[in-house]
Write an enzyme that holds these catalytic residues in place. Structure first.
Site, mmCIF file in Angstrom:
data_model
loop_
_atom_site.group_PDB
_atom_site.id
_atom_site.type_symbol
_atom_site.label_atom_id
_atom_site.label_comp_id
_atom_site.label_asym_id
_atom_site.label_seq_id
_atom_site.Cartn_x
_atom_site.Cartn_y
_atom_site.Cartn_z
ATOM 1 N N LYS A 119 -36.855 82.310 -14.108
ATOM 2 C CA LYS A 119 -37.941 83.279 -13.947
ATOM 3 C C LYS A 119 -39.293 82.547 -13.864
ATOM 4 O O LYS A 119 -39.381 81.344 -14.173
ATOM 5 C CB LYS A 119 -37.890 84.274 -15.108
ATOM 6 C CG LYS A 119 -36.619 85.142 -15.107
ATOM 7 C CD LYS A 119 -36.629 86.177 -16.241
ATOM 8 C CE LYS A 119 -35.385 87.061 -16.197
ATOM 9 N NZ LYS A 119 -35.429 88.132 -17.240
ATOM 10 N N TYR A 155 -33.437 94.947 -9.779
ATOM 11 C CA TYR A 155 -33.414 95.597 -11.094
ATOM 12 C C TYR A 155 -33.208 97.105 -11.001
ATOM 13 O O TYR A 155 -33.646 97.834 -11.887
ATOM 14 C CB TYR A 155 -34.703 95.261 -11.845
ATOM 15 C CG TYR A 155 -34.727 93.853 -12.420
ATOM 16 C CD1 TYR A 155 -33.736 93.412 -13.307
ATOM 17 C CD2 TYR A 155 -35.755 92.969 -12.101
ATOM 18 C CE1 TYR A 155 -33.757 92.126 -13.841
ATOM 19 C CE2 TYR A 155 -35.784 91.675 -12.638
ATOM 20 C CZ TYR A 155 -34.781 91.265 -13.501
ATOM 21 O OH TYR A 155 -34.808 89.993 -14.041
ATOM 22 N N PHE A 209 -39.722 99.681 -19.733
ATOM 23 C CA PHE A 209 -40.168 98.320 -19.434
ATOM 24 C C PHE A 209 -40.075 97.973 -17.944
ATOM 25 O O PHE A 209 -40.350 96.845 -17.560
ATOM 26 C CB PHE A 209 -39.374 97.296 -20.265
ATOM 27 C CG PHE A 209 -37.874 97.317 -20.035
ATOM 28 C CD1 PHE A 209 -37.296 96.595 -19.007
ATOM 29 C CD2 PHE A 209 -37.046 98.052 -20.867
ATOM 30 C CE1 PHE A 209 -35.924 96.593 -18.793
ATOM 31 C CE2 PHE A 209 -35.665 98.069 -20.667
ATOM 32 C CZ PHE A 209 -35.108 97.341 -19.629
ATOM 33 N N ARG A 267 -23.638 83.546 -18.821
ATOM 34 C CA ARG A 267 -24.262 84.487 -19.774
ATOM 35 C C ARG A 267 -24.233 83.903 -21.189
ATOM 36 O O ARG A 267 -25.200 84.012 -21.941
ATOM 37 C CB ARG A 267 -23.537 85.839 -19.753
ATOM 38 C CG ARG A 267 -23.631 86.604 -18.450
ATOM 39 C CD ARG A 267 -24.855 87.435 -18.291
ATOM 40 N NE ARG A 267 -25.015 88.492 -19.261
ATOM 41 C CZ ARG A 267 -25.992 89.397 -19.198
ATOM 42 N NH1 ARG A 267 -26.889 89.354 -18.215
ATOM 43 N NH2 ARG A 267 -26.103 90.333 -20.108
ATOM 44 N N THR A 319 -30.218 88.723 -24.573
ATOM 45 C CA THR A 319 -31.373 89.188 -23.789
ATOM 46 C C THR A 319 -32.671 89.023 -24.564
ATOM 47 O O THR A 319 -33.670 88.550 -24.025
ATOM 48 C CB THR A 319 -31.177 90.675 -23.414
ATOM 49 O OG1 THR A 319 -29.972 90.810 -22.684
ATOM 50 C CG2 THR A 319 -32.345 91.197 -22.604
ATOM 51 N N ARG A 348 -32.097 80.710 -23.779
ATOM 52 C CA ARG A 348 -33.107 81.584 -24.378
ATOM 53 C C ARG A 348 -33.353 81.220 -25.839
ATOM 54 O O ARG A 348 -34.491 81.294 -26.329
ATOM 55 C CB ARG A 348 -32.679 83.042 -24.234
ATOM 56 C CG ARG A 348 -32.779 83.556 -22.783
ATOM 57 C CD ARG A 348 -31.967 84.816 -22.573
ATOM 58 N NE ARG A 348 -32.207 85.435 -21.267
ATOM 59 C CZ ARG A 348 -31.475 86.442 -20.788
ATOM 60 N NH1 ARG A 348 -30.437 86.910 -21.489
ATOM 61 N NH2 ARG A 348 -31.752 86.954 -19.615
ATOM 62 N N ASN A 386 -37.952 85.900 -20.781
ATOM 63 C CA ASN A 386 -36.815 85.187 -21.372
ATOM 64 C C ASN A 386 -36.205 84.108 -20.461
ATOM 65 O O ASN A 386 -35.037 83.757 -20.585
ATOM 66 C CB ASN A 386 -35.765 86.185 -21.877
ATOM 67 C CG ASN A 386 -35.290 87.123 -20.782
ATOM 68 O OD1 ASN A 386 -35.611 86.940 -19.610
ATOM 69 N ND2 ASN A 386 -34.498 88.115 -21.165
ATOM 70 N N HIS A 408 -32.340 84.635 -15.650
ATOM 71 C CA HIS A 408 -31.505 85.793 -15.348
ATOM 72 C C HIS A 408 -30.117 85.297 -14.984
ATOM 73 O O HIS A 408 -29.985 84.283 -14.303
ATOM 74 C CB HIS A 408 -32.061 86.578 -14.147
ATOM 75 C CG HIS A 408 -31.087 87.562 -13.593
ATOM 76 N ND1 HIS A 408 -30.916 88.823 -14.129
ATOM 77 C CD2 HIS A 408 -30.161 87.458 -12.597
ATOM 78 C CE1 HIS A 408 -29.944 89.452 -13.470
ATOM 79 N NE2 HIS A 408 -29.474 88.633 -12.530
ATOM 80 N N GLU A 423 -26.012 90.801 -6.228
ATOM 81 C CA GLU A 423 -27.253 90.047 -6.433
ATOM 82 C C GLU A 423 -27.307 88.793 -5.558
ATOM 83 O O GLU A 423 -28.362 88.443 -5.023
ATOM 84 C CB GLU A 423 -27.394 89.676 -7.914
ATOM 85 C CG GLU A 423 -27.642 90.902 -8.787
ATOM 86 C CD GLU A 423 -27.600 90.595 -10.274
ATOM 87 O OE1 GLU A 423 -27.491 89.404 -10.654
ATOM 88 O OE2 GLU A 423 -27.673 91.548 -11.060
#
Ligand SMILES: Nc1nc2c(ncn2[C@@H]2O[C@H](COP(=O)(O)OP(=O)(O)O)[C@@H](O)[C@H]2O)c(=O)[nH]1
Ligand SMILES: [Mg+2]
Length: 139
Positions: free
Chosen positions: A9, A49, A57, A85, A91, A102, A112, A115, A126
């Site tokens: 990100k 998203y 949010f 993951r 998250t 993270r 964070n 993704h 995606e």
């Protein structure tokens, strides 16, 4: 074999964490099948998203992911969706275990750092948002 979409990100790019993130996946034995830097526009952010449309949010999420360059990559390996993951951590970075990305590099749920797709079907969707088939390499 599975493929999953990983994004570093905007804050991860800004903080110089691209190599750290990519290196962790490479050292684990996962393979990179595509990688690019880009600035996400609002339309792509809203498609990416779409499951979060309507949540409190959502506006912040779109604003953040479009706020600067990201690095998108396709990562491949056995159970790549779950493995990635697990390596990213929870998250909310406050809940992420040390040793996860993270858990080592973030504290703010909105920023964070990474993704990762949450399932095989979402990964396919995606990946197709960020990469044309010809931009990916095979084993
Ligand atoms: N500010 C804020 N951001 C959130 C919240 N839940 C999720 N997010 C952000 O939205 C992204 C997408 O949410 P989600 O798909 O549930 O989490 P992920 O799959 O672990 O990235 C997360 O990575 C967070 O950056 C929240 O309650 N508050
Ligand atoms: Mg998600």
């Amino acid at each position: 074999m599975e493929r999953t979409l990983v994004l570093v990100k905007p804050n991860g790019v800004e903080r110089g964490l691209v190599g750290e993130v990519v290196g962790r996946f490479e050292r684990r034995g996962l393979r990179l099948r595509g990688m690019k830097m880009l600035v996400v526009d609002r339309a792509l952010a809203e498609r990416h998203y779409e499951e979060h449309v309507g949540k409190g949010f959502f506006a912040d999420l779109v604003s953040f992911i479009t706020s600067g360059p990201i690095v998108a990559m396709v990562v491949e390996g056995p159970s790549a969706v779950k493995v990635v993951r697990d390596m990213m951590g929870a998250t909310d970075p406050v809940d992420a275990m040390p040793g996860t990305i993270r858990g080592d590099f973030a504290l703010d749920i909105g920023e964070n750092v990474v993704h990762g797709s949450d399932g095989v079907e979402s990964a396919k969707r995606e990946i197709s948002l960020y990469f044309a088939p010809g931009e990916l390499v095979s084993a």
